[in-house]
Write a protein that holds these residues in place. Sequence first.
Motif, mmCIF file in Angstrom:
data_model
loop_
_atom_site.group_PDB
_atom_site.id
_atom_site.type_symbol
_atom_site.label_atom_id
_atom_site.label_comp_id
_atom_site.label_asym_id
_atom_site.label_seq_id
_atom_site.Cartn_x
_atom_site.Cartn_y
_atom_site.Cartn_z
ATOM 1 N N GLY A 101 -17.645 10.723 -21.332
ATOM 2 C CA GLY A 101 -16.327 10.940 -21.915
ATOM 3 C C GLY A 101 -15.236 10.989 -20.859
ATOM 4 O O GLY A 101 -14.148 10.420 -21.037
ATOM 5 N N VAL A 102 -15.529 11.656 -19.742
ATOM 6 C CA VAL A 102 -14.565 11.696 -18.631
ATOM 7 C C VAL A 102 -14.355 10.299 -18.062
ATOM 8 O O VAL A 102 -13.222 9.905 -17.745
ATOM 9 C CB VAL A 102 -15.061 12.672 -17.535
ATOM 10 N N LEU A 103 -15.455 9.529 -17.923
ATOM 11 C CA LEU A 103 -15.350 8.167 -17.396
ATOM 12 C C LEU A 103 -14.458 7.300 -18.283
ATOM 13 O O LEU A 103 -13.588 6.564 -17.786
ATOM 14 C CB LEU A 103 -16.740 7.549 -17.285
ATOM 15 N N ILE A 104 -14.654 7.363 -19.584
ATOM 16 C CA ILE A 104 -13.826 6.578 -20.501
ATOM 17 C C ILE A 104 -12.361 6.981 -20.378
ATOM 18 O O ILE A 104 -11.459 6.135 -20.366
ATOM 19 C CB ILE A 104 -14.323 6.750 -21.953
ATOM 20 N N THR A 105 -12.108 8.282 -20.257
ATOM 21 C CA THR A 105 -10.735 8.752 -20.082
ATOM 22 C C THR A 105 -10.121 8.169 -18.817
ATOM 23 O O THR A 105 -8.965 7.705 -18.826
ATOM 24 C CB THR A 105 -10.712 10.293 -20.012
ATOM 25 N N VAL A 106 -10.884 8.141 -17.724
ATOM 26 C CA VAL A 106 -10.373 7.644 -16.442
ATOM 27 C C VAL A 106 -10.050 6.153 -16.520
ATOM 28 O O VAL A 106 -8.985 5.712 -16.057
ATOM 29 C CB VAL A 106 -11.376 7.925 -15.310
ATOM 30 N N VAL A 107 -10.952 5.350 -17.106
ATOM 31 C CA VAL A 107 -10.697 3.903 -17.139
ATOM 32 C C VAL A 107 -9.510 3.569 -18.045
ATOM 33 O O VAL A 107 -8.752 2.627 -17.755
ATOM 34 C CB VAL A 107 -11.954 3.112 -17.575
ATOM 35 N N VAL A 108 -9.317 4.329 -19.106
ATOM 36 C CA VAL A 108 -8.147 4.095 -19.963
ATOM 37 C C VAL A 108 -6.870 4.512 -19.232
ATOM 38 O O VAL A 108 -5.831 3.845 -19.339
ATOM 39 C CB VAL A 108 -8.294 4.845 -21.300
ATOM 40 N N LEU A 109 -6.932 5.589 -18.451
ATOM 41 C CA LEU A 109 -5.789 5.980 -17.629
ATOM 42 C C LEU A 109 -5.429 4.870 -16.641
ATOM 43 O O LEU A 109 -4.247 4.552 -16.442
ATOM 44 C CB LEU A 109 -6.096 7.275 -16.867
ATOM 45 N N LEU A 110 -6.444 4.274 -16.007
ATOM 46 C CA LEU A 110 -6.196 3.200 -15.040
ATOM 47 C C LEU A 110 -5.582 1.982 -15.731
ATOM 48 O O LEU A 110 -4.683 1.334 -15.187
ATOM 49 C CB LEU A 110 -7.503 2.812 -14.340
ATOM 50 N N ALA A 111 -6.081 1.669 -16.928
ATOM 51 C CA ALA A 111 -5.518 0.534 -17.667
ATOM 52 C C ALA A 111 -4.055 0.796 -18.015
ATOM 53 O O ALA A 111 -3.197 -0.097 -17.898
ATOM 54 C CB ALA A 111 -6.332 0.281 -18.931
ATOM 55 N N ASN A 112 -3.741 2.018 -18.435
ATOM 56 C CA ASN A 112 -2.352 2.355 -18.762
ATOM 57 C C ASN A 112 -1.473 2.291 -17.521
ATOM 58 O O ASN A 112 -0.323 1.823 -17.587
ATOM 59 C CB ASN A 112 -2.288 3.751 -19.375
ATOM 60 N N ALA A 113 -2.005 2.755 -16.392
ATOM 61 C CA ALA A 113 -1.223 2.713 -15.148
ATOM 62 C C ALA A 113 -0.890 1.273 -14.764
ATOM 63 O O ALA A 113 0.236 0.967 -14.343
ATOM 64 C CB ALA A 113 -2.001 3.399 -14.020
ATOM 65 N N ARG A 114 -1.860 0.385 -14.915
ATOM 66 C CA ARG A 114 -1.643 -1.027 -14.559
ATOM 67 C C ARG A 114 -0.585 -1.662 -15.466
ATOM 68 O O ARG A 114 0.325 -2.348 -14.990
ATOM 69 C CB ARG A 114 -2.960 -1.787 -14.666
ATOM 70 N N VAL A 115 -0.705 -1.447 -16.773
ATOM 71 C CA VAL A 115 0.274 -2.015 -17.702
ATOM 72 C C VAL A 115 1.655 -1.404 -17.469
ATOM 73 O O VAL A 115 2.676 -2.108 -17.503
ATOM 74 C CB VAL A 115 -0.178 -1.787 -19.167
ATOM 75 N N SER A 116 1.702 -0.111 -17.203
ATOM 76 C CA SER A 116 2.995 0.566 -16.996
ATOM 77 C C SER A 116 3.703 0.023 -15.757
ATOM 78 O O SER A 116 4.937 -0.124 -15.756
ATOM 79 C CB SER A 116 2.780 2.078 -16.852
ATOM 80 N N ARG A 117 2.941 -0.279 -14.694
ATOM 81 C CA ARG A 117 3.554 -0.857 -13.494
ATOM 82 C C ARG A 117 4.116 -2.253 -13.786
ATOM 83 O O ARG A 117 5.220 -2.602 -13.349
ATOM 84 C CB ARG A 117 2.532 -0.931 -12.361
ATOM 85 N N LYS A 118 3.362 -3.041 -14.547
ATOM 86 C CA LYS A 118 3.805 -4.400 -14.855
ATOM 87 C C LYS A 118 5.044 -4.401 -15.739
ATOM 88 O O LYS A 118 5.940 -5.239 -15.574
ATOM 89 C CB LYS A 118 2.664 -5.180 -15.533
ATOM 90 N N ARG A 119 5.116 -3.479 -16.690
ATOM 91 C CA ARG A 119 6.219 -3.474 -17.655
ATOM 92 C C ARG A 119 7.366 -2.547 -17.247
ATOM 93 O O ARG A 119 8.399 -2.506 -17.911
ATOM 94 C CB ARG A 119 5.700 -3.065 -19.032
ATOM 95 N N GLY A 120 7.169 -1.785 -16.194
ATOM 96 C CA GLY A 120 8.221 -0.904 -15.727
ATOM 97 C C GLY A 120 8.437 0.319 -16.586
ATOM 98 O O GLY A 120 9.561 0.842 -16.644
ATOM 99 N N TYR A 121 7.368 0.798 -17.240
ATOM 100 C CA TYR A 121 7.509 2.024 -18.026
ATOM 101 C C TYR A 121 7.726 3.191 -17.067
ATOM 102 O O TYR A 121 6.896 3.454 -16.189
ATOM 103 C CB TYR A 121 6.261 2.269 -18.868
#
Length: 427
Positions: free
Chosen positions: A178-198
């Motif tokens: 469960g912690v692992l899934i949380t971490v990988v989703v956090l990383l995915a959000n961080a990547r998209v946020s950097r690309k879109r400038g959130y």
Amino acid sequence: MAEILFPTLFVLLALGLPVAFAMAISVFAALSFGSSYPNLVVVKEMFSGLDSFPLLAVPFFILAAEIMTGGAVTLAMLRLAQSLVGHLKGGLGHANVVSSAMFAGISGSALADAAGPGTMMIRMMEKGGYDRAYAGALTIASSIVGPIIPPSITMIIYAMQDQEVSVGSLFMAGVLPGVLITVVVLLANARVSRKRGYASGDPMPPLAAIGRIAIHAFPALLLIVLIVGGIRFGVFTPTEASVIAVFYALFVGMFIYRSLRIKDLPVIILRAALTSSAVLLILGAARAFAWILIIENIPQSLAQAIISLDLSPIVFLLAVNVLLLIFGLFMDPLPGVMILVPILAPISLALGIDPNHFAIVVIVNLTIGLATPPVGSLIFVVSSTTNLKPSAIIKEMPPFFLALATALLLITFVPALSTWLPKASGF
């Protein structure tokens, strides 16, 4: 009977009939047109599937979650999540993911995660400049941890199908995945946020303020410690833990957060009863469906066919991943566990795969199915709360599908993620 059972099921699912009714009707059709068994067998098997003391934990955990999801409890967790990660790039998205992980320790349900704090976070993210469809997709991905982090209704049902595991061992086995899934989703959000400038949210609050927020949220988060700790040390059984969770939730809601009033209880109990009825109806129908499979000798034949292929454990797990991901496209996790675990678990045990490891692989696979079209329940829950077409949300899902697939492969190839904590805690 199988030649009638499966086509009928697939046609009914394609027509959009609820899973429980699709399974029950397909069983009636198979018995009526393909056998000499009376239709009364369906009712008998459905009752047998529900006549179980451990199954009492399901409605009580659902009731505890309904009591704990009051405004004050949810807001306390959202405030804590935002204070911890809201200052980062894509901070509101990170807060969404972290709050889902926290809420998973209360609800045990992906749908409850999405419909509860997920809905509130979507609104906050939209006000913060995030695309509404992206916020919905992130909520779907973050809600996957609901049945993985204990307590978990899916794990309770799994333990009833496989005698090699216990509810307590599965609860412990789900923590690190469960912690692992949380971490990988956090990383995915961080990547998209950097690309879109959130942009990030508010500045990081002082440590003293974070401490006060954490203390305010601590009573809600203590529920998972109470449940898992009590089961681990033999203080109570999982069924008893569910009842204790209800009384603890009442105490926290009435006397600590003071957001729960006596007049609120009838509505809360009604919601819990409706949710429990839906879950138990699925379980009863799945039991009748599984009975036909056993009568037709399908599990035994399939098991022998797989064993004769002389697959290595790794190849078998990869094949199971593919099978379950396809199965999850059309069916929810609970009937999936009821139907597939009695077939696949003995094969995995014969191949030397740790039962807790295999259980988590199965549960994660089937839970990901909640986020995949065409039947993914999470998609439709979030679609209804955001007033968006499912297609708009699905277009935003690929980064999260990649993240979840990465987590699934790590869980599959690194058994210690699922086995270390149960062994370390004495299960």
